[in-house]
Enzyme design. Structure first.
Site, short mmCIF file in Angstrom:
data_model
loop_
_atom_site.label_atom_id
_atom_site.label_comp_id
_atom_site.label_asym_id
_atom_site.label_seq_id
_atom_site.Cartn_x
_atom_site.Cartn_y
_atom_site.Cartn_z
N GLY A 179 32.78 33.85 -20.67
CA GLY A 179 33.47 32.59 -20.85
C GLY A 179 32.94 31.67 -21.93
N GLU A 204 29.65 39.39 -18.98
CA GLU A 204 30.94 39.92 -19.43
C GLU A 204 31.54 39.05 -20.53
OE1 GLU A 204 32.96 39.59 -15.75
OE2 GLU A 204 31.51 40.84 -14.69
N TYR A 226 49.03 27.74 -24.70
CA TYR A 226 48.01 26.75 -24.35
C TYR A 226 48.02 25.53 -25.25
CZ TYR A 226 45.81 31.16 -22.69
OH TYR A 226 45.54 32.38 -22.13
N CYS A 257 63.27 32.86 -32.15
CA CYS A 257 64.25 31.86 -31.72
C CYS A 257 63.80 31.13 -30.47
CB CYS A 257 65.61 32.53 -31.50
SG CYS A 257 66.34 33.11 -33.04
N TYR A 287 42.53 37.30 -27.72
CA TYR A 287 43.74 36.86 -27.03
C TYR A 287 44.90 36.60 -27.99
CZ TYR A 287 40.38 36.45 -23.30
OH TYR A 287 39.39 36.73 -22.40
N ARG A 333 48.74 32.18 -28.40
CA ARG A 333 47.90 31.12 -27.86
C ARG A 333 48.46 29.71 -28.10
NH1 ARG A 333 43.36 30.01 -29.39
NH2 ARG A 333 42.42 29.49 -27.37
#
Length: 424
Positions: free
Chosen positions: A247, A284, A327, A353, A381, A323
């Protein structure tokens, strides 16, 4: 356009007003492979990985790349050859690890919705551990493992109710998130897991979110996890490894996350102070290894002035770079070749569109039709979440290693898309 202002520097840099990734001219790559085009720096990935390796020097630690960030085989191969394990969230990702030369024995299987078929595939491959995310999953995994004459190695993902202070869609450690077992239920869940004949408890897992730019949430989560380790072991259940997830954020737009080695110096000091410094550690990381290693190249198709907005229409779209649409995420957008003309404020938008098909808003750009733009920080991502919306083929991908560039994914054609479809 100086390299000190660019996300991804020093691997992304301007030379004589033209943008390069390592030793490769981005303009030349776009001319050779077309646009949209994703280009990745191998050196940037290995540099990001080296920060974690420095942080864990002398420790019993395994770095498992969270491949959902970017699962292209050429990228996976870089981390496999560097000795990494992998964090997967589907059976398909396990197939990709194996295809890229990764070791299944270094694979951790996360995710809230593992199917029986995926469990069987992972057990057959001999993965290291399942990160179990619910009490119901414990029952199913035990049943599947028993039917195969095995005991599945597990850790339980604990939701510590810690605010990662990130976007709500990528926060995973709060009570309202779907991930993990509630902190208050963790001990009882471990006791139940230890009673199931098809399971072997090996560790504990915690992952609180993505694009985290502060140390405090990690330190708070570690305290809560170590409190649980103490309680679980007091109940007679051994915890052999502690998995602190990933993260860690990157610099998209002046963000200042701690360096991986500096962050882990703080975390390891806390771990040592509480007497757990010799445990096997697993982490991770995903975005922090690949995010700033990637650039998306796109051609300016049209400049469309308006009374309220000026639009720069490009050939990359929300299906290539989801993204911003998902977001409202920020990516730096810069010309590949600088022009000595006055900049104009544009919204950079794609051809799909949808009104949500935009890559950047209110950007100062000196461009003309036919120019190339580089969308920075697109290693994570982006291609992994790309789609065929509007029957658009997914972009080609290139991996740069010094001054050499290798095509690691050819551009997808319409024929590729319809090959598995059938008319009535």
């Amino acid at each position: 356009m100086t390299h000190t202002l660019l996300a991804g520097a020093p691997f992304v840099a301007a030379h004589n007003h033209d943008l390069y990734l390592e030793g490769a001219s981005l303009a030349d790559l776009a001319k050779e492979h077309g646009t949209p085009l994703f280009v990745y720096s191998k050196a940037a990935m290995l540099s990001a990985l080296a920060a974690y390796q420095r942080g864990f020097a002398g420790r019993n630690a395994r770095i498992c790349y969270a491949m959902k960030a970017n699962s292209s085989l050429g990228v996976l191969q870089v981390f496999a050859q560097a000795g990494c394990g992998f964090d997967i969230v589907s059976g398909g990702e396990l197939d990709r690890v194996i295809a890229a030369g990764g070791d299944p024995a270094k694979v951790i299987f996360s995710g809230v919705g593992k199917t029986r078929a995926e469990m069987r595939k992972a057990l057959t491959a001999g993965i290291a551990c399942f990160n179990v995310e619910s009490e119901a999953e414990l029952e199913v995994l035990s049943e599947v493992a028993q039917s195969m004459g095995q005991r599945a190695r597990i850790s339980i993902r604990v939701n510590p109710n810690v605010d990662a202070k990130t976007h709500p869609y990528i926060s995973t450690g709060l009570k309202g998130n779907k991930f993990g077992v509630a902190h208050e239920r963790a001990l009882a869940t471990y006791q139940h897991a230890a009673s199931l004949p098809g399971l072997h408890v090996t560790g504990i897992d915690c992952h609180i979110g993505s694009q985290i730019t502060e140390s405090t949430p990690y330190l708070d989560a570690m305290d809560r996890v170590l409190d649980l380790v103490q309680a679980i072991e007091a109940a007679g259940i051994a915890i052999h490894h502690i998995d602190f997830g990933g993260g860690l954020g990157i610099n998209y737009n002046g963000d200042t996350p701690p360096a991986a080695d500096a962050l882990w110096a703080q975390l390891l000091a806390k771990l040592d102070a509480r007497g757990y410094g010799q445990r096997q550690l697993m982490i991770e990381p995903g975005r922090s290894l690949v995010g700033n290693a990637g650039v998306c190249l796109t051609e300016v198709l049209y400049l469309k002035p308006g009374e309220q907005k000026n639009f720069c229409i490009v050939d990359a779209a929300m299906n290539d770079l989801p993204r911003p649409a998902m977001y409202e995420a920020f990516h730096q957008i810069v010309p590949v070749s600088a022009r000595a003309t006055e900049a104009v404020t544009y919204d950079v938008a794609g051809p799909v569109c949808e009104s949500g098909d935009w890559l950047g808003r209110d950007r100062q750009l000196a461009v003309q039709s036919g120019d190339l733009l580089a969308v920075l920080s697109t290693g994570a991502y982006c291609m992994a979440m790309a789609s065929n919306y509007n029957t658009r083929g997914r972009a080609a991908e290139v991996l740069v290693d010094g001054d050499k560039a290798h095509l690691i994914r050819r551009r997808e054609t319409v024929a590729d898309q319809i090959a598995c479809e059938r008319l009535l």
